[in-house]
Scaffold this active site. Sequence first.
Site, PDB file in Angstrom:
ATOM      1  CE1 TYR A 188      -3.403   2.845   0.834  1.00  0.00           C
ATOM      2  CE2 TYR A 188      -1.916   3.360   2.630  1.00  0.00           C
ATOM      3  CZ  TYR A 188      -2.978   3.696   1.824  1.00  0.00           C
ATOM      4  OH  TYR A 188      -3.616   4.900   2.016  1.00  0.00           O
ATOM      5  CE1 TYR A 240      -9.934   9.064   0.410  1.00  0.00           C
ATOM      6  CE2 TYR A 240      -9.200  11.330   0.130  1.00  0.00           C
ATOM      7  CZ  TYR A 240      -9.000   9.981  -0.036  1.00  0.00           C
ATOM      8  OH  TYR A 240      -7.884   9.542  -0.654  1.00  0.00           O
TER       9      TYR A 240
HETATM   10  N1  GLN Z   1      -0.630   7.350   1.576  1.00  0.00           N
HETATM   11  C1  GLN Z   1      -1.588   8.234   2.135  1.00  0.00           C
HETATM   12  C2  GLN Z   1      -2.051   7.727   3.487  1.00  0.00           C
HETATM   13  O1  GLN Z   1      -2.159   6.564   3.626  1.00  0.00           O
HETATM   14  C3  GLN Z   1      -2.743   8.363   1.199  1.00  0.00           C
HETATM   15  C4  GLN Z   1      -3.839   9.269   1.688  1.00  0.00           C
HETATM   16  C5  GLN Z   1      -4.403  10.157   0.636  1.00  0.00           C
HETATM   17  O2  GLN Z   1      -3.809  10.430  -0.386  1.00  0.00           O
HETATM   18  N2  GLN Z   1      -5.572  10.692   0.924  1.00  0.00           N
HETATM   19  O3  GLN Z   1      -2.285   8.433   4.404  1.00  0.00           O
END
Ligand code: GLN
Length: 306
Positions: A188, A240
């Site tokens: 991830y 989101y």
């Molecule tokens: N890598 C980031 C995290 O896990 C991704 C979050 C995002 O781009 N909103 O916090």
Amino acid sequence: MQQIVDEIAEEMMNLEDKGEVAHYIPQLAKIDPNQFAISVALTNGEIYQAGCAAKLFSIQSISKVFTLTLALGKLGDSIWHRVGREPSGDPFNSIVQLEHEQGKPRNPFINAGAITIADLIMQGHQPKEVLAEIIQFMRYIADDDSIAIDEKVAKSELETGARNASLAYFMSSFGHFENPVEEVLGTYFHHCSIAMNSTQLAKAGLFLANNGVNPITGYTVVSAQRAKRINALMLTCGHYDGSGEFAFRVGLPGKSGVGGGILAVAPGNASIGVWSPGLDAIGNSKLGTKALELLAYKTGWSVFGK
Ligand code: GLN
């Protein structure tokens, strides 16, 4: 179109409030917020750009669109047993719903959902193999062999990734994970750390604007139905708890990242990559959103009408 993107870039650079860079990932906290780029890839193959469109940035959560596409390709609709398709109304790194919903994340674009997708695409493979596959996929869809992971960003995320580790271990406590949690997290963090410029991003998203086929290369990436569904998820969940506001202001499927990038799709017309590292309170690019709002207004591309 060149005039439109030039005007937008100029207007953005003149704005005083450019937002705040992501402070919680040290490597991203160092980036100068006074930067803006826009690239528009039309479905007829023409590309228009303005600002620092050659500058690489961390695509962060925009990568979740591409890992979802890969997971659907490998596993089809069976992925929906592990992750939902509803907006969460909560911040991208929230843990609250996971307990009530037995470790099944609301959608593939919140962190918990994307970590679940990483577990699904690993299928018992080593993180290195999966990452090579993700990068190969990005190069294929963007038709650009230079795309790579920024290892410094990946390391920075790993070192400060307590929240994401919490989400992953919490989900694994429900017995859902098929791979070791640490390896899923490594996958991830690394796919979030892919570096691209706004033009590469616009090209990578072009299949979503053209019924699953990249019109420049002629490659069929997904079926038309799948492209439509990925766009639907981007519209409802791509920003989101700011997804409703993005739909209201821009009216296009879009996916943001805390690196300040946004990929937006104008079905039938164009794929758009914008970048400006300053974020709003929700973690979406402040100028990027504004630029897309202007672009959708000037072109009449909103999916909800002119
Ligand atoms: N890598 C980031 C995290 O896990 C991704 C979050 C995002 O781009 N909103 O916090």
